[in-house]
Design an enzyme around this catalytic site. Structure first.
Site, PDB file in Angstrom:
ATOM      1  N   ARG A  38      -3.627 -30.445 -55.787  1.00  0.00           N
ATOM      2  CA  ARG A  38      -5.040 -30.727 -56.019  1.00  0.00           C
ATOM      3  C   ARG A  38      -5.356 -30.343 -57.467  1.00  0.00           C
ATOM      4  O   ARG A  38      -4.684 -29.494 -58.056  1.00  0.00           O
ATOM      5  CB  ARG A  38      -5.918 -29.911 -55.075  1.00  0.00           C
ATOM      6  CG  ARG A  38      -5.633 -30.152 -53.589  1.00  0.00           C
ATOM      7  CD  ARG A  38      -6.458 -29.200 -52.741  1.00  0.00           C
ATOM      8  NE  ARG A  38      -6.240 -29.406 -51.311  1.00  0.00           N
ATOM      9  CZ  ARG A  38      -5.318 -28.789 -50.577  1.00  0.00           C
ATOM     10  NH1 ARG A  38      -4.518 -27.887 -51.169  1.00  0.00           N
ATOM     11  NH2 ARG A  38      -5.187 -29.039 -49.289  1.00  0.00           N
ATOM     12  N   LYS A  62      -6.019 -24.019 -50.463  1.00  0.00           N
ATOM     13  CA  LYS A  62      -7.246 -23.656 -49.759  1.00  0.00           C
ATOM     14  C   LYS A  62      -7.014 -22.412 -48.908  1.00  0.00           C
ATOM     15  O   LYS A  62      -5.951 -22.242 -48.315  1.00  0.00           O
ATOM     16  CB  LYS A  62      -7.700 -24.816 -48.879  1.00  0.00           C
ATOM     17  CG  LYS A  62      -8.177 -26.033 -49.663  1.00  0.00           C
ATOM     18  CD  LYS A  62      -8.682 -27.119 -48.739  1.00  0.00           C
ATOM     19  CE  LYS A  62      -9.224 -28.303 -49.519  1.00  0.00           C
ATOM     20  NZ  LYS A  62      -9.722 -29.382 -48.619  1.00  0.00           N
ATOM     21  N   HIS A 107      -8.318 -37.541 -57.087  1.00  0.00           N
ATOM     22  CA  HIS A 107      -7.261 -37.295 -56.101  1.00  0.00           C
ATOM     23  C   HIS A 107      -6.180 -38.369 -56.103  1.00  0.00           C
ATOM     24  O   HIS A 107      -5.249 -38.317 -55.296  1.00  0.00           O
ATOM     25  CB  HIS A 107      -7.880 -37.221 -54.702  1.00  0.00           C
ATOM     26  CG  HIS A 107      -7.903 -35.824 -54.146  1.00  0.00           C
ATOM     27  ND1 HIS A 107      -8.109 -34.711 -54.921  1.00  0.00           N
ATOM     28  CD2 HIS A 107      -7.732 -35.350 -52.880  1.00  0.00           C
ATOM     29  CE1 HIS A 107      -8.075 -33.628 -54.153  1.00  0.00           C
ATOM     30  NE2 HIS A 107      -7.848 -33.988 -52.924  1.00  0.00           N
ATOM     31  N   ARG A 144      -2.477 -37.293 -56.252  1.00  0.00           N
ATOM     32  CA  ARG A 144      -2.082 -36.592 -55.021  1.00  0.00           C
ATOM     33  C   ARG A 144      -1.832 -37.609 -53.906  1.00  0.00           C
ATOM     34  O   ARG A 144      -0.839 -37.508 -53.185  1.00  0.00           O
ATOM     35  CB  ARG A 144      -3.183 -35.608 -54.622  1.00  0.00           C
ATOM     36  CG  ARG A 144      -2.928 -34.837 -53.329  1.00  0.00           C
ATOM     37  CD  ARG A 144      -3.980 -33.732 -53.201  1.00  0.00           C
ATOM     38  NE  ARG A 144      -4.081 -33.178 -51.871  1.00  0.00           N
ATOM     39  CZ  ARG A 144      -3.329 -32.171 -51.413  1.00  0.00           C
ATOM     40  NH1 ARG A 144      -2.378 -31.662 -52.179  1.00  0.00           N
ATOM     41  NH2 ARG A 144      -3.507 -31.687 -50.195  1.00  0.00           N
ATOM     42  N   HIS A 174      -1.176 -29.070 -46.218  1.00  0.00           N
ATOM     43  CA  HIS A 174      -2.074 -29.360 -45.107  1.00  0.00           C
ATOM     44  C   HIS A 174      -1.811 -28.400 -43.957  1.00  0.00           C
ATOM     45  O   HIS A 174      -0.654 -28.142 -43.607  1.00  0.00           O
ATOM     46  CB  HIS A 174      -1.873 -30.793 -44.604  1.00  0.00           C
ATOM     47  CG  HIS A 174      -2.430 -31.831 -45.525  1.00  0.00           C
ATOM     48  ND1 HIS A 174      -2.028 -33.152 -45.501  1.00  0.00           N
ATOM     49  CD2 HIS A 174      -3.374 -31.750 -46.493  1.00  0.00           C
ATOM     50  CE1 HIS A 174      -2.695 -33.825 -46.420  1.00  0.00           C
ATOM     51  NE2 HIS A 174      -3.513 -33.003 -47.033  1.00  0.00           N
ATOM     52  N   TYR A 223      -1.617 -40.852 -44.278  1.00  0.00           N
ATOM     53  CA  TYR A 223      -0.828 -41.560 -45.282  1.00  0.00           C
ATOM     54  C   TYR A 223       0.161 -42.532 -44.640  1.00  0.00           C
ATOM     55  O   TYR A 223       0.566 -43.509 -45.259  1.00  0.00           O
ATOM     56  CB  TYR A 223      -0.071 -40.558 -46.162  1.00  0.00           C
ATOM     57  CG  TYR A 223      -0.994 -39.743 -47.035  1.00  0.00           C
ATOM     58  CD1 TYR A 223      -1.524 -40.277 -48.197  1.00  0.00           C
ATOM     59  CD2 TYR A 223      -1.354 -38.449 -46.683  1.00  0.00           C
ATOM     60  CE1 TYR A 223      -2.385 -39.538 -48.994  1.00  0.00           C
ATOM     61  CE2 TYR A 223      -2.217 -37.708 -47.471  1.00  0.00           C
ATOM     62  CZ  TYR A 223      -2.718 -38.262 -48.624  1.00  0.00           C
ATOM     63  OH  TYR A 223      -3.584 -37.540 -49.401  1.00  0.00           O
TER      64      TYR A 223
END
Length: 303
Positions: free
Chosen positions: A152, A176, A248, A251, A274, A283
């Site tokens: 990110r 995150k 993004h 990515r 993730h 994806y």
């Protein structure tokens, strides 16, 4: 039900002072809801069950002779009105409970991430490196890191010098929730970062208190997310990709190209950071769509 709706709308208007637009929308939604219940033989608030509310929600999505089907977001907005009505009735003691409170809104359709092709990635990165001096070296290194790691933007600008091991080709990213992950750094990214560290960063670090930050702005401080976004959009404009590139994009392209190359979705999940493989599986929808397109164009029995 009609009396209850009138009382609720009056309360919204007089006591809560909602806008005229909101009041009009709630009035429209409530009238459709009452009409649906009447068709089911329900006219008293206390007779409404959760099944009636979920049935109304399903009717919104399906549409009828008078109304086209509603999108998930529009149906969810209507459910907000129905919940508000029943919450009011329960608080006023008109009903024993709120039959709408546990009815889940419809899930919006998954939005496919926007990726660009391999050639377009090359054009984008090359465009970032146009010119002389420290800035083109920094910009090209930044884009190589973004595409080479799937980071990110916040993770990339948060990199410190000791987060990279260029000898083995690895980067430590802080994702995150403060979760760290170590990802490979390909040869293109390693070469671009080396060039930046040797020929570019010293020039900018001399202008301010650089600290440990890998990527610096023109004043010698850590590069911000907003500035990194500008780097990408500027390069996209030079590469004639401005209509297809967002912060993004690299990515998304990283993940899509890995899956197209045969990578396992759980490996891609780890690389992207993730928490759930479900997030990564969006994806796979991109690659399936591409397979369908190739099939339709190539197979003699596809048309």
């Amino acid at each position: 039900m009609e009396r209850a709706v009138r009382t609720w709308l009056t309360q919204l208007d007089v006591e809560r002072g909602v806008s005229a637009h909101t009041l009009a929308a709630y009035t429209r939604d409530a009238r459709r809801y009452v009409a649906h219940l009447a068709e089911q033989g329900i006219t008293a608030p206390g007779d409404v069950t959760e099944l009636h509310v979920s049935g109304f929600l399903a009717s919104l999505r399906a549409g009828d002779d008078e109304h086209p089907p509603l999108a998930a977001t529009s149906a969810a907005r209507t459910l907000v009105a129905v919940r508000g009505l029943h919450k009011f009735l329960a608080l006023e003691g008109e009903t024993a409970h709120n039959p709408a409170q546990d009815v889940a809104p419809p899930a919006p359709p998954s939005r496919l991430p926007k990726a660009i092709g391999r050639d377009e990635v090359t054009r984008l990165i090359d465009a970032a490196g146009v010119g002389d001096g420290a800035i083109p070296l920094r910009d090209q290194a930044l884009l190589e890191v973004l595409y080479g790691t799937g980071a990110r933007i916040s993770e990339a600008v948060g990199l410190d010098l000791d987060d990279l091991d260029l000898d083995i080709g690895a980067a430590r990213l802080l994702g995150k929730g403060g979760k760290e992950r170590v990802v490979p750094l390909g040869s293109y990214a390693v070469d671009a970062v080396r060039a930046w560290l040797v020929r570019g960063r010293p020039e900018l670090s001399a202008k301010g208190k650089a600290g440990p930050a890998l990527f610096l702005n023109r004043r010698g401080a850590r590069l911000s997310r907003q500035s990194a976004w500008e780097v990408i959009t500027t390069a996209a404009g030079r590469a004639d990709l401005s209509g297809h590139v967002s912060p993004h994009t690299l990515r998304h392209s990283f993940a899509t190209h890995l899956l197209e190359g045969g990578a396992d979705v759980r490996v891609v999940q780890e690389l992207l950071g993730h928490a759930s493989v479900t997030t990564t599986q969006i994806y796979t929808m991109v690659t399936v769509d591409q397979l369908r397109e190739v099939y339709a164009q190539s197979h003699p029995r596809a048309r």
